[in-house]
Scaffold this active site. Structure first.
Site, mmCIF file in Angstrom:
data_model
loop_
_atom_site.group_PDB
_atom_site.id
_atom_site.type_symbol
_atom_site.label_atom_id
_atom_site.label_comp_id
_atom_site.label_asym_id
_atom_site.label_seq_id
_atom_site.Cartn_x
_atom_site.Cartn_y
_atom_site.Cartn_z
ATOM 1 N N HIS A 1 -61.701 -59.498 53.855
ATOM 2 C CA HIS A 1 -60.626 -58.581 53.451
ATOM 3 C C HIS A 1 -60.715 -57.279 54.271
ATOM 4 O O HIS A 1 -59.696 -56.774 54.763
ATOM 5 C CB HIS A 1 -60.770 -58.313 51.944
ATOM 6 N N GLU A 2 -61.934 -56.748 54.412
ATOM 7 C CA GLU A 2 -62.109 -55.469 55.131
ATOM 8 C C GLU A 2 -61.896 -55.631 56.635
ATOM 9 O O GLU A 2 -61.318 -54.739 57.274
ATOM 10 C CB GLU A 2 -63.489 -54.868 54.841
ATOM 11 N N CYS B 1 -57.015 -53.884 46.260
ATOM 12 C CA CYS B 1 -57.222 -53.074 47.459
ATOM 13 C C CYS B 1 -56.934 -51.622 47.103
ATOM 14 O O CYS B 1 -55.936 -51.343 46.424
ATOM 15 C CB CYS B 1 -56.268 -53.543 48.560
ATOM 16 N N LEU B 2 -57.781 -50.721 47.552
ATOM 17 C CA LEU B 2 -57.542 -49.300 47.292
ATOM 18 C C LEU B 2 -56.227 -48.837 47.921
ATOM 19 O O LEU B 2 -55.652 -47.854 47.476
ATOM 20 C CB LEU B 2 -58.711 -48.455 47.820
ATOM 21 N N GLN C 1 -58.239 -47.554 56.432
ATOM 22 C CA GLN C 1 -57.649 -47.075 55.174
ATOM 23 C C GLN C 1 -57.697 -45.557 55.037
ATOM 24 O O GLN C 1 -56.942 -44.984 54.252
ATOM 25 C CB GLN C 1 -58.359 -47.716 53.975
ATOM 26 N N GLY D 1 -65.077 -52.005 48.485
ATOM 27 C CA GLY D 1 -65.017 -52.079 49.943
ATOM 28 C C GLY D 1 -64.022 -51.074 50.484
ATOM 29 O O GLY D 1 -63.050 -50.726 49.801
ATOM 30 N N HIS E 1 -58.351 -55.416 57.476
ATOM 31 C CA HIS E 1 -57.841 -54.035 57.610
ATOM 32 C C HIS E 1 -57.982 -53.538 59.047
ATOM 33 O O HIS E 1 -57.081 -52.868 59.571
ATOM 34 C CB HIS E 1 -58.615 -53.073 56.706
HETATM 35 C C1 QAP Z 1 -61.500 -55.517 48.421
HETATM 36 O O1 QAP Z 1 -60.994 -53.707 47.017
HETATM 37 C C2 QAP Z 1 -61.686 -56.686 47.486
HETATM 38 O O2 QAP Z 1 -55.873 -51.498 42.456
HETATM 39 C C3 QAP Z 1 -61.966 -54.192 47.914
HETATM 40 O O3 QAP Z 1 -56.331 -49.366 40.900
HETATM 41 C C4 QAP Z 1 -61.375 -56.590 46.133
HETATM 42 O O4 QAP Z 1 -62.340 -52.141 46.206
HETATM 43 C C5 QAP Z 1 -62.147 -57.859 47.954
HETATM 44 C C6 QAP Z 1 -59.328 -50.815 43.420
HETATM 45 C C7 QAP Z 1 -61.552 -57.683 45.283
HETATM 46 C C8 QAP Z 1 -62.349 -58.931 47.117
HETATM 47 C C9 QAP Z 1 -62.054 -58.860 45.776
HETATM 48 C C10 QAP Z 1 -58.081 -51.388 43.354
HETATM 49 C C11 QAP Z 1 -59.565 -49.706 42.619
HETATM 50 C C12 QAP Z 1 -60.376 -51.299 44.301
HETATM 51 C C13 QAP Z 1 -57.090 -50.916 42.515
HETATM 52 C C14 QAP Z 1 -61.271 -52.681 46.159
HETATM 53 C C15 QAP Z 1 -57.337 -49.798 41.721
HETATM 54 C C16 QAP Z 1 -58.580 -49.197 41.775
HETATM 55 C C17 QAP Z 1 -60.202 -52.275 45.225
HETATM 56 CO CO CO Z 2 -58.324 -53.351 51.056
#
Ligand code: QAP
Ligand code: CO
Length: 168
Positions: free
Chosen positions: A134-135, A92-93, A51, A46, A138
């Site tokens: 979550h998004e 989270c990215l 972001q 996401g 943001h």
């Molecule tokens: C939000 O998050 C989310 O730490 C999206 O090193 C995530 O795409 C909602 C990511 C999980 C619900 C459950 C994070 C990639 C990606 C990192 C993401 C990383 C590389 C996170």
């Molecule tokens: Co995020």
């Protein structure tokens, strides 16, 4: 297509509230394409416009195994359909390297617009419901670390601030 830079916690720009999208033009399509490219290359599921330092109400999600089913939500509104909560380990990215458990409503109805401005509704459950909430957070300047204890949040902040100094 250019990969956009992703802001990282604790950047204050992540706290800005995004404004509604009112113009559905070619520029918006280019932004969506660039954000998709950025999300896939960062291996995210996401990404919200906030972001990438664009403060418009627009987010993307792709929870498919093959990374080939992007969903675009513009000006999303959410209605909670179930009081039941579900827990997920969220990442989270904008908070690279950290995952923590967060509880959120398990089932929600989203009303949003697509890239042409067409309105649609979608009922989301489980991981999709979590991801959309979550998004949308943001877009309101909120991060998943805000749901954690102050101690955990400070640990994450110090670690990322150190990383940012090193790479500066
Ligand atoms: C939000 O998050 C989310 O730490 C999206 O090193 C995530 O795409 C909602 C990511 C999980 C619900 C459950 C994070 C990639 C990606 C990192 C993401 C990383 C590389 C996170
Ligand atoms: Co995020």
């Amino acid at each position: 297509m250019p990969i956009l830079q992703i802001l990282e916690f604790p950047d204050p720009k992540l706290r800005k509230k995004a404004e509604p999208v009112t113009v559905f033009d070619e520029k918006l399509k280019v932004l969506i394409a660039d954000m998709l490219e950025t999300m896939y290359q960062a291996e995210g599921i996401g990404l919200a416009a906030t972001q990438v330092d664009v403060h418009k109400r627009l987010l993307l999600i792709d929870i498919s195994e093959n990374r080939d089913s992007p969903q675009v939500f513009i000006n999303p509104e959410i209605e909670v359909l179930e009081s039941e909560l579900s827990e997920y380990d969220e990442g989270c990215l904008s908070v690279p390297g950290f995952y923590e458990t967060v509880s959120r409503p398990r089932m929600v109805k989203i009303t949003a617009q697509d890239s042409k401005g067409e309105k649609f509704e979608k009922v989301a459950e489980d991981i999709l419901a979590t991801c959309i909430q979550h998004e949308i957070d943001h877009l309101d300047g909120k991060l998943f670390v805000d749901y954690l204890s102050i101690l955990k949040r400070q640990r994450i902040r110090s670690k990322l601030e150190k990383d940012h100094k090193k790479s500066a």
